[in-house]
Design a protein around this motif. Sequence first.
Motif, mmCIF file in Angstrom:
data_model
loop_
_atom_site.group_PDB
_atom_site.id
_atom_site.type_symbol
_atom_site.label_atom_id
_atom_site.label_comp_id
_atom_site.label_asym_id
_atom_site.label_seq_id
_atom_site.Cartn_x
_atom_site.Cartn_y
_atom_site.Cartn_z
ATOM 1 N N GLY A 66 66.761 67.985 22.490
ATOM 2 C CA GLY A 66 66.919 66.645 22.053
ATOM 3 C C GLY A 66 65.980 65.680 21.750
ATOM 4 O O GLY A 66 65.854 65.160 20.927
ATOM 5 N N LEU A 67 64.992 65.910 22.875
ATOM 6 C CA LEU A 67 63.963 64.907 22.562
ATOM 7 C C LEU A 67 62.987 65.202 21.439
ATOM 8 O O LEU A 67 62.397 64.442 20.851
ATOM 9 N N GLU A 68 62.816 66.614 21.249
ATOM 10 C CA GLU A 68 62.247 67.096 20.179
ATOM 11 C C GLU A 68 62.845 66.621 18.798
ATOM 12 O O GLU A 68 61.954 66.353 18.097
ATOM 13 N N GLY A 69 64.018 66.800 18.999
ATOM 14 C CA GLY A 69 64.647 66.375 17.768
ATOM 15 C C GLY A 69 64.825 64.894 17.512
ATOM 16 O O GLY A 69 64.414 64.463 16.085
ATOM 17 N N MET A 70 64.930 64.081 18.465
ATOM 18 C CA MET A 70 64.745 62.721 18.155
ATOM 19 C C MET A 70 63.356 62.268 17.640
ATOM 20 O O MET A 70 63.118 61.383 16.693
ATOM 21 N N ALA A 71 62.074 63.062 18.082
ATOM 22 C CA ALA A 71 60.872 62.349 17.737
ATOM 23 C C ALA A 71 60.705 62.974 16.229
ATOM 24 O O ALA A 71 60.207 62.160 15.339
ATOM 25 N N ARG A 72 61.382 64.082 15.954
ATOM 26 C CA ARG A 72 60.922 64.621 14.362
ATOM 27 C C ARG A 72 61.837 63.806 13.625
ATOM 28 O O ARG A 72 61.281 63.308 12.540
ATOM 29 N N SER A 73 63.196 63.443 13.921
ATOM 30 C CA SER A 73 63.977 62.259 13.118
ATOM 31 C C SER A 73 63.366 60.937 13.088
ATOM 32 O O SER A 73 63.110 60.494 11.805
ATOM 33 N N LEU A 74 62.779 60.557 13.972
ATOM 34 C CA LEU A 74 61.876 59.334 13.922
ATOM 35 C C LEU A 74 60.789 59.500 12.895
ATOM 36 O O LEU A 74 60.547 58.705 12.170
ATOM 37 N N LYS A 118 55.587 61.431 24.299
ATOM 38 C CA LYS A 118 55.114 61.388 25.442
ATOM 39 C C LYS A 118 56.101 61.360 26.633
ATOM 40 O O LYS A 118 55.659 62.122 27.579
ATOM 41 N N THR A 119 57.205 61.070 26.368
ATOM 42 C CA THR A 119 58.306 61.306 27.300
ATOM 43 C C THR A 119 58.738 62.808 27.436
ATOM 44 O O THR A 119 58.890 63.289 28.671
ATOM 45 N N LEU A 120 58.530 63.420 26.172
ATOM 46 C CA LEU A 120 58.780 65.007 26.269
ATOM 47 C C LEU A 120 57.949 65.553 27.160
ATOM 48 O O LEU A 120 58.037 66.485 27.828
ATOM 49 N N ALA A 121 56.681 65.239 26.777
ATOM 50 C CA ALA A 121 55.512 65.829 27.338
ATOM 51 C C ALA A 121 55.581 65.904 28.862
ATOM 52 O O ALA A 121 55.241 66.576 29.861
ATOM 53 N N ALA A 122 55.886 64.557 29.347
ATOM 54 C CA ALA A 122 55.962 64.206 30.729
ATOM 55 C C ALA A 122 57.241 64.962 31.490
ATOM 56 O O ALA A 122 56.886 65.232 32.689
#
Length: 806
Positions: free
Chosen positions: A485-493, A507-511
């Motif tokens: 989900g976070l990966e996709g959100m970052a890509r969409s942004l 950053k949230t994803l990596a943390a």
Amino acid sequence: MFVAAAAQSTLERAIAAHKAGKAIEAISLYQEALRESPKSFTAHYNLGLLLMSTGQLEGAISHLNSASAIEPLRPEPYLARANAYAELGDLDKAIQVLTNGETPNQKIPQYWLTRASIEAALGFLDRAKVSAQTAATVAATSPMILSEVGKFLTVVGDLTGAEDHIARARGLAPSNLDLLDAHVDLLIKLKRFQDALAVASAELEKDPRSARARIARNRAIQAASGVDAALSDANQWDANSPGSELLNVRKAELYLAANRNEDARRSLEEAIRKNANLPPARLLHGELMLAASQPEAALEDAIQVLKQLPRDPRPHNLAWRAFVALGAKSEAVAALRSWSILVPHDPTPLMPLASALLEAENYAMAAPLLERHIRLKPGDLEAYDKLGQAYMGSQNAEKGIEVLEKAIADGRKSADIFVRLALCYRQTGQHANVISTLRRMRTEYPADLRSWTLEAATHEGARQFKTAYEVYEDLSKSHPRNSAGLEGMARSLGLMGKPLEAAEVLKTLAAQFDDQKSAYLMAARNYAAAKQVALADQMFADLMRERPEDRDIWLMHAQFLAETERKPEAIRSFLACIPKWPDHEPTYRAAAVLHADAKEYSQACDVLLQASRAFHLSRDALAELEKYSKQANRLEDLDRELDRLILLSDVPQHTAMAYVETSQRRGQLQSALKVLQERTASTPKNAGIWVARSRCEALMGDGKAALQSLRSASEADPRSVEFARLLATAAETEGDFPLAAEAYARLADLVPHEPAYRLKQAAYLNESGKRTEAIAVLEVASHRFYNNKDILTLLKKLRGDAGGLI
């Protein structure tokens, strides 16, 4: 029909040769008989059968057609021709031969059994059962036909009908023990254990010494009361009674079921000692070998049984699994094809064969196999998904939609089927149906993330990035423990042109996820895209302070510095990593590349030379050192380093080869050869040194010495495919056929699933004047690769030249 006297004499000799198994001679004589009398039904028909038995199916069909044209009221050629088409895999043509009115006599049971088998192979089970029942009606007093019908009905799942026919057959032939076995097995499958026990016990009362009856009764005891009861019964058997080898096989089966593997092995060995070619013993031995990770031995067992029982599915199954265990994909597929052809009504090989064809992107051939499989097993949900894949691959997604929609409507659904239907809709451009299918899937299979990711990807493909973001956001909330989900959100942004927001999500994803550490670098890149490099620098500064021993963070920081055109700082950052992680080659290479990009070739050399003194450089790193040394005019430093490295006891092959090449450049091959001779004498097990010595000798024009050095390399590392292949190629080039045969023999042992190596071994044995040995190699290979035309062609040629028979 009149046949000229001379032709009759030739025909009689052909039939005699045929009966004696002299195939080449018989084929030649039949052809001669047909030249003398082209209208001989017997010659055409017998030659067709003989060509079928030797795998020449197209020629067989031609002669069988001619036989039918001569005597159109004879049914035999039609049946044989239908079987030939079935063996070619053209089941539609086979059934056409039997059903389009060509067959003049439908009152023979074999016609109906052949038809039933092909109808079942095509997946038309109801029609197949009717045909089988017709065979039983036509031959109501034949125990053999009733037995065949019973066995057929067993395979297609009509156990009650099968038991009825087997029982009738037993009434006509009460002493037939094959029928006893079939009857007991069917009663067990029907869970009528007491009936099975009664049937077997009655037979044993008639002949108390019958091993087959004892075993049938024992199977019934196991089904009714378990393994321990069956073992107790088996332990009362007389080891010296008739059929003791069969009793030992049965004991081995029971010991295996009781996890007494050593007892099973001893019992099986005793059975094989008494009869090495006993099919049930060889099959069980093959299963044991496969379980013990010895697929070669299992394959030999399977091939041995196939010689005796070519239409039994069990050895086909064993051969296929052995090939799979060996990693021999093409042979595994060939085994499945052979299985599906020789046992056409058995559905078992259809799914793995179709899967192999899909993997090879042979969608057109996979689709009909899957259609047949679904007709035979309509509850197999995986088959629907694969059929949809086949239709998509053959650009017929509309057909896939039709099949999958019906499957779901009939209650045959799974997450995979919904995904495949959505993909079919997407291939046909039906965007709305893609979304609705995935949303329905989400309600029925909420744990499957693909409904979110595929819907979001569909929105992205339509450039609806905000909607895609919302889908990914919903996924992240629904499955917070998954990173998708976070990966996709970052890509969409990022696709929406919001790199700053994307960086924060990354950053949230990596943390949150340990395996997503590289998201920090992606976050930094997004900060840079948002012209907020200072934020990226601060992020890395905080990370490096918090994680001073995390090499990945340090290296990502250095890479980011290079990407943001701060190469001197990037170089210093990479160099600062070297003392902390001195054995990490990528750090040295990254620093060297940055120096080279700045045309600081001498500094690039210094970094790689420093690495070379710490550990052996990889092939690519050594090539870079050579490249930078040339650009910095520092080849002497490279030469001195190679002179040092060649004296190390564990010098790798690529380094030794580089030493030879640089020695050639310096014009010092003679002195290099002397060094290499000393090195091979002191470290004879270092195969790489022998290869380098061979290269040096070849450059000096001494092909024979180079060949012997390669032989020494292969002997130093006998498990190396690379060295064996080098030796084989060099022996071919030098025309040393005996050594080429030896090298290919070694390659064949190392890569047992590659038929070309056995073929070349035999060819070079023949070139060396060892035809008998070549034939022996090919005979073994023809069993190992029983569908390989090249091996069979060479074997026929060598046997023919030697006066032998095919």
